[in-house]
Design an enzyme around this catalytic site. Structure first.
Site, mmCIF file in Angstrom:
data_model
loop_
_atom_site.group_PDB
_atom_site.id
_atom_site.type_symbol
_atom_site.label_atom_id
_atom_site.label_comp_id
_atom_site.label_asym_id
_atom_site.label_seq_id
_atom_site.Cartn_x
_atom_site.Cartn_y
_atom_site.Cartn_z
ATOM 1 N N ARG A 1 0.336 3.758 -3.383
ATOM 2 C CA ARG A 1 -0.103 4.999 -3.018
ATOM 3 C C ARG A 1 0.629 6.213 -2.761
ATOM 4 O O ARG A 1 0.713 7.184 -3.654
ATOM 5 C CB ARG A 1 -1.138 4.823 -1.654
ATOM 6 C CG ARG A 1 -2.122 3.866 -1.692
ATOM 7 C CD ARG A 1 -3.190 3.720 -0.690
ATOM 8 N NE ARG A 1 -3.974 2.675 -0.639
ATOM 9 C CZ ARG A 1 -5.081 2.397 -0.263
ATOM 10 N NH1 ARG A 1 -5.602 3.359 0.046
ATOM 11 N NH2 ARG A 1 -5.668 1.103 -0.310
ATOM 12 N N GLU B 1 -12.459 0.333 -10.430
ATOM 13 C CA GLU B 1 -11.945 -0.699 -11.481
ATOM 14 C C GLU B 1 -12.843 -0.555 -12.714
ATOM 15 O O GLU B 1 -12.446 -0.706 -13.826
ATOM 16 C CB GLU B 1 -11.855 -1.994 -10.915
ATOM 17 C CG GLU B 1 -10.506 -2.354 -10.146
ATOM 18 C CD GLU B 1 -10.447 -1.669 -8.611
ATOM 19 O OE1 GLU B 1 -11.645 -1.450 -8.133
ATOM 20 O OE2 GLU B 1 -9.501 -1.655 -8.014
ATOM 21 N N ASP C 1 -4.823 -9.711 -8.527
ATOM 22 C CA ASP C 1 -4.920 -8.838 -9.594
ATOM 23 C C ASP C 1 -3.872 -7.888 -10.425
ATOM 24 O O ASP C 1 -3.584 -8.093 -11.403
ATOM 25 C CB ASP C 1 -5.894 -7.664 -9.418
ATOM 26 C CG ASP C 1 -5.948 -6.976 -7.878
ATOM 27 O OD1 ASP C 1 -4.767 -7.188 -7.377
ATOM 28 O OD2 ASP C 1 -6.734 -6.227 -7.522
ATOM 29 N N GLU D 1 0.911 -1.350 -0.156
ATOM 30 C CA GLU D 1 -0.065 -0.039 0.020
ATOM 31 C C GLU D 1 0.916 1.061 -0.132
ATOM 32 O O GLU D 1 0.567 2.101 -0.626
ATOM 33 C CB GLU D 1 -0.906 0.091 1.321
ATOM 34 C CG GLU D 1 -1.923 -1.028 1.358
ATOM 35 C CD GLU D 1 -2.957 -1.178 0.152
ATOM 36 O OE1 GLU D 1 -3.061 -0.041 -0.599
ATOM 37 O OE2 GLU D 1 -3.723 -1.913 0.108
HETATM 38 C C1 DMJ Z 1 -6.300 0.148 -5.304
HETATM 39 O O1 DMJ Z 1 -5.423 0.663 -3.984
HETATM 40 C C2 DMJ Z 1 -5.174 -0.518 -6.215
HETATM 41 O O2 DMJ Z 1 -6.170 -0.265 -7.531
HETATM 42 C C3 DMJ Z 1 -5.131 -1.745 -6.007
HETATM 43 O O3 DMJ Z 1 -4.473 -2.477 -7.088
HETATM 44 C C4 DMJ Z 1 -6.449 -2.685 -5.615
HETATM 45 N N1 DMJ Z 1 -7.402 -1.958 -5.553
HETATM 46 C C5 DMJ Z 1 -7.534 -0.682 -4.927
HETATM 47 C C6 DMJ Z 1 -8.738 0.032 -5.219
HETATM 48 O O4 DMJ Z 1 -9.788 -0.586 -5.610
#
Ligand code: DMJ
Length: 514
Positions: A106, A399, A228, A102
């Site tokens: 971020r 998404e 993902d 994270e």
């Molecule tokens: C985000 O923090 C990023 O896109 C991450 O890859 C997974 N999804 C969240 C938002 O849904």
């Protein structure tokens, strides 16, 4: 640009930001109903005093959206920048343990994109400091980054956590190339070398990993949580370095073949395309699964992006001519478009918001409904009038909006602006709090809505950015010049001057039951 709609998104951003600024400026996360902020970690001094100071989650995640929105957000941007300059290092001094993943996507991603868009060297300086703080996560002898840089208790991690650091660390090394600081590049790259050797014969990868030897743990293959962005970054690493590193394209091509063969399904009622999880069945050489997370909807846009980057020709037309695409590209393009329609179908709830997860029905599961038009293809697991399950929430996720944006840019079809507007108006109607901010909706299929007291930081960095870009001029962030990290932070595409060490693609190892 569609100026009216673009500016409506800017107003929404101002509504979300000004509530945060007034109630919780400097805090990592924002709770708009109780009007307070919270931080991700606290630390305890030797004398037992607990302190907590933000390390910039909300502020840094929002910086580049403010830069893109320009003049209307200029004062807010200046204040946020001053915080990054003065306060952020103090936050780092006090922080306890943080999530490597994270913090990278971020805040490292946010600092780097703010640097790229503004060219202000202060952001690069902060990014270099943060990169150095995160490096211990890669550890000596550890093949994959630990979940927390300063704690190595756990020996498992997810494939998304291990392999969603590469765009950020590679760009950091590239931006610092005058200092010849290649460690950031090679540490992140090494993870990819190990993962390349571990992949299954199908090209797919289970979502759990052992951090000490890099082996996969018995677990499901997911396009949703924990899986993902591994798949997302295979493609994006190839795009990032100007399509010079074919090893990532090979890994991506294998993975998408596996996805197409094993995970793409069609619903029996309306014939929607959807993506399942592959859950191993204990004691049997078999897999099952029908759950699709909102998160998995990133794949629709990603498949379309991949199809137009893996080309017979250097650049595809908008929309691409079929003759410009490779055979895999034609397959992925078609499935990407169809998958987006399936994802949009999940917004057909009482609020128009898509839930956190849906389960798709197989044709032998239940008789078809009598009423035409009735929702049947999918359902929200555990939905009840009394207490909404976690899957029924809409937590301001991006998404579907992300894939709509990519579909708009890659096709130019107006339909996608309509989709974006529908998503936006549902958010305005049901997530917007009149007194300020936006909140999680507990059940997208129940009115009146109930809220959870949280405005996720990715609402500012991703959801509103992708909606804004869908209505902005097409030359704002040209997809031939930037690649978005998984948190929607745009980083430049460049030709590497650092010599990649991971160039050897290893053929997939045969493995039973894969
Ligand atoms: C985000 O923090 C990023 O896109 C991450 O890859 C997974 N999804 C969240 C938002 O849904």
């Amino acid at each position: 640009a569609d100026i009216r709609k673009r500016d409506a998104v800017v107003k929404a951003f101002q509504h979300a930001w000004s509530a945060y600024e007034q109630d919780a400026f400097g805090a990592d996360e924002y709770h708009p109903i109780s009007h307070r902020g919270s931080n991700l970690t606290t630390s305890t001094s030797p004398s037992g005093v607990r302190t907590s100071r933000g390390i910039g989650y909300t502020i840094i995640d929002a910086l580049d959206t403010m830069l893109l929105m320009g003049e209307p957000l200029a004062p807010q941007y200046e204040k946020a920048k001053a915080w990054v300059k003065r306060e952020l290092p103090r936050g780092w001094m006090r922080v306890g343990s943080v999530s490597t993943f994270e913090t990278t996507i971020r805040t490292l991603g946010g600092l780097l994109s703010a640097y790229h868009l503004s060219q202000d060297p202060m952001f690069l300086e902060r990014a270099a400091e943060l990169g150095a703080r995160l490096l211990p996560a890669f550890g000596e002898g550890l093949w994959a980054p630990a979940q927390k840089p300063n704690r190595r208790m756990r020996t498992d991690t997810s494939i998304a956590e291990a392999a969603t650091l590469q765009l950020e660390f590679r760009y950091l090394a590239h931006a610092l190339r005058e200092w010849n600081d290649k460690e950031f590049w090679y540490k992140a790259e090494h993870v990819m070398r190990v993962l390349n050797q571990e992949r299954l014969e199908s090209g797919l990868a289970p979502h759990k990993l052992n951090t000490t030897d890099g082996s996969f743990l018995w677990s499901s293959v997911r396009m949703g949580s924990s899986g993902d962005s591994y798949f997302e970054y295979l493609l994006k690493q190839y795009i990032q370095t100007n399509r010079t590193e074919s090893v990532y394209l090979q890994m991506y091509t294998d993975a998408m073949r596996g996805v197409q063969e094993h995970m793409v399904q069609r619903s029996p009622w309306k014939g929607h395309t959807y993506i399942t999880e592959l859950v191993p069945v204990p004691g049997r050489d078999d897999w099952t699964g029908a759950k699709q997370d909102h998160l998995a909807c990133f794949l629709a846009g990603s498949l379309m992006l991949g199809a137009t980057r893996n080309l017979q020709h250097l650049r595809a037309s908008v929309p691409p001519q079929q003759t410009e695409l490779t055979a895999e590209g034609r397959r992925d393009w078609k499935v990407g478009l169809a998958l987006l329609e399936g994802c949009m179908d999940t917004t057909k709830t009482l609020t128009g918001l898509a839930p956190e997860s849906v389960w798709w029905r197989a044709d032998d599961q239940q008789a078809l409904p009598d009423e035409p038009g009735q929702q049947w293809d999918w359902y929200i697991m555990g939905a009840s009038k009394f207490w909404p399950p976690y899957d029924a929430r809409y937590i301001l996720r991006p998404e579907i909006a992300e894939s709509v944006f990519l579909a708009w840019r890659l096709t130019g079809a107006r339909r996608y602006r309509t989709y974006a507007w529908n998503i936006f108006t549902a958010i305005e109607m049901y997530c917007r709090l009149p007194e300020g901010g936006y909140a999680t909706v507990m059940d997208v299929d129940n009115l009146p809505v109930k809220y959870e007291d949280k405005q996720e930081t990715f609402f500012l960095s991703e959801t509103l950015k992708y909606l804004y870009l869908t209505f902005a001029d097409e030359n704002v962030l040209d997809l031939n010049e930037v690649v978005f990290n998984t948190e929607a932070h745009p980083l430049p595409i460049f030709t590497p001057t650092i010599k990649p060490r991971f160039t050897e693609y290893s053929t997939l190892k045969p493995a039973p039951g894969t």
